[in-house]
Design a protein around this motif. Structure first.
Motif, PDB file in Angstrom:
ATOM      1  N   UNK A   1      -4.849  -1.007  -6.161  1.00 56.18           N
ATOM      2  CA  UNK A   1      -4.180  -0.163  -7.156  1.00 56.18           C
ATOM      3  C   UNK A   1      -4.561   1.296  -7.029  1.00 56.18           C
ATOM      4  N   UNK A   2      -5.833   1.570  -6.703  1.00 54.85           N
ATOM      5  CA  UNK A   2      -6.246   2.956  -6.479  1.00 54.85           C
ATOM      6  C   UNK A   2      -5.490   3.571  -5.315  1.00 54.85           C
ATOM      7  N   UNK A   3      -5.391   2.826  -4.211  1.00 55.23           N
ATOM      8  CA  UNK A   3      -4.700   3.330  -3.021  1.00 55.23           C
ATOM      9  C   UNK A   3      -3.205   3.507  -3.310  1.00 55.23           C
ATOM     10  N   UNK A   4      -2.586   2.514  -3.925  1.00 53.45           N
ATOM     11  CA  UNK A   4      -1.157   2.599  -4.249  1.00 53.45           C
ATOM     12  C   UNK A   4      -0.909   3.749  -5.228  1.00 53.45           C
ATOM     13  N   UNK A   5      -1.813   3.945  -6.174  1.00 57.52           N
ATOM     14  CA  UNK A   5      -1.678   5.054  -7.120  1.00 57.52           C
ATOM     15  C   UNK A   5      -1.703   6.410  -6.435  1.00 57.52           C
ATOM     16  N   UNK A   6      -2.609   6.560  -5.477  1.00 60.77           N
ATOM     17  CA  UNK A   6      -2.682   7.813  -4.717  1.00 60.77           C
ATOM     18  C   UNK A   6      -1.396   8.024  -3.921  1.00 60.77           C
TER      19      UNK A   6
END
Length: 190
Positions: A77-82
């Motif tokens: 989720x952190x990567x997709x959010x970025x």
């Protein structure tokens, strides 16, 4: 691992990915001062988070692998959010284009492309330069830089986030514009 645990793990993973992605975008719109959008995104983010977390907490003793699904969903989720934030490119930037020889041509080209440009004469280490200030939507920054570099490959540029602007011209349109139109009511920086 049973199919029930695998299915629940995938649901937890997806809930965490969605919650963290929304959280990243919520943080950006909060920094842009868009309280209404931050409110709605915050409600959605916490709803997803509560369901994902409660599913893990009630079942992790019986199936510890659910903790792994949760952790991988959080990290993903952190990567997709970025990536989502980069794709949305919210907000405005101020670009300073410094050219020793072709500043006037750059300014004309950018104005023809639909951008507002302010030109200032300056003095560089090797002599006179012109500085073009362009306030644009962050999503238009690549277009501004490509137009300027097409005229002067040796220009120097800097940019920074613009906290606010009275008017920002955006000549670019995309297929996403139709999709994002309802969101623009909530977040004008889209």
């Amino acid at each position: 691992m049973t199919l029930d645990v695998l299915f629940l793990g995938l649901v937890i993973f997806l809930l965490e990915v969605m919650a963290l992605t929304i959280g990243t975008v919520r943080t950006i719109v909060t920094m842009l001062g868009e309280s209404r959008a931050a409110f709605y995104l915050g409600c959605l983010e916490m709803t997803l988070w509560v369901f994902g977390t409660s599913a893990v907490m009630t079942k992790v003793g019986d199936a510890p692998v659910l903790g792994l699904f949760y952790a991988v969903g959080f990290a993903t989720g952190n990567v997709v959010g970025i990536l989502a934030e980069k794709k949305l490119a919210l907000g405005n930037v101020v670009i300073r284009l410094i050219s020793a020889l072709k500043g006037v041509e750059i300014a004309h080209a950018l104005r023809r492309a639909g951008f507002m440009v302010t030109t200032v004469a300056g003095e560089g280490s090797d002599g006179p330069v012109t500085v073009q200030f362009v306030v644009c939507k962050r999503k238009d920054m690549k277009l501004v830089l490509s137009e300027a570099h097409a005229i002067d490959r040796d220009l120097f540029y800097t940019f920074e986030t613009a906290g606010g602007a009275s008017e920002v011209a955006s000549p670019s349109t995309s297929r996403m514009d139709k999709f994002l139109r309802p969101l623009r009511r909530l977040v004008p920086q889209f």
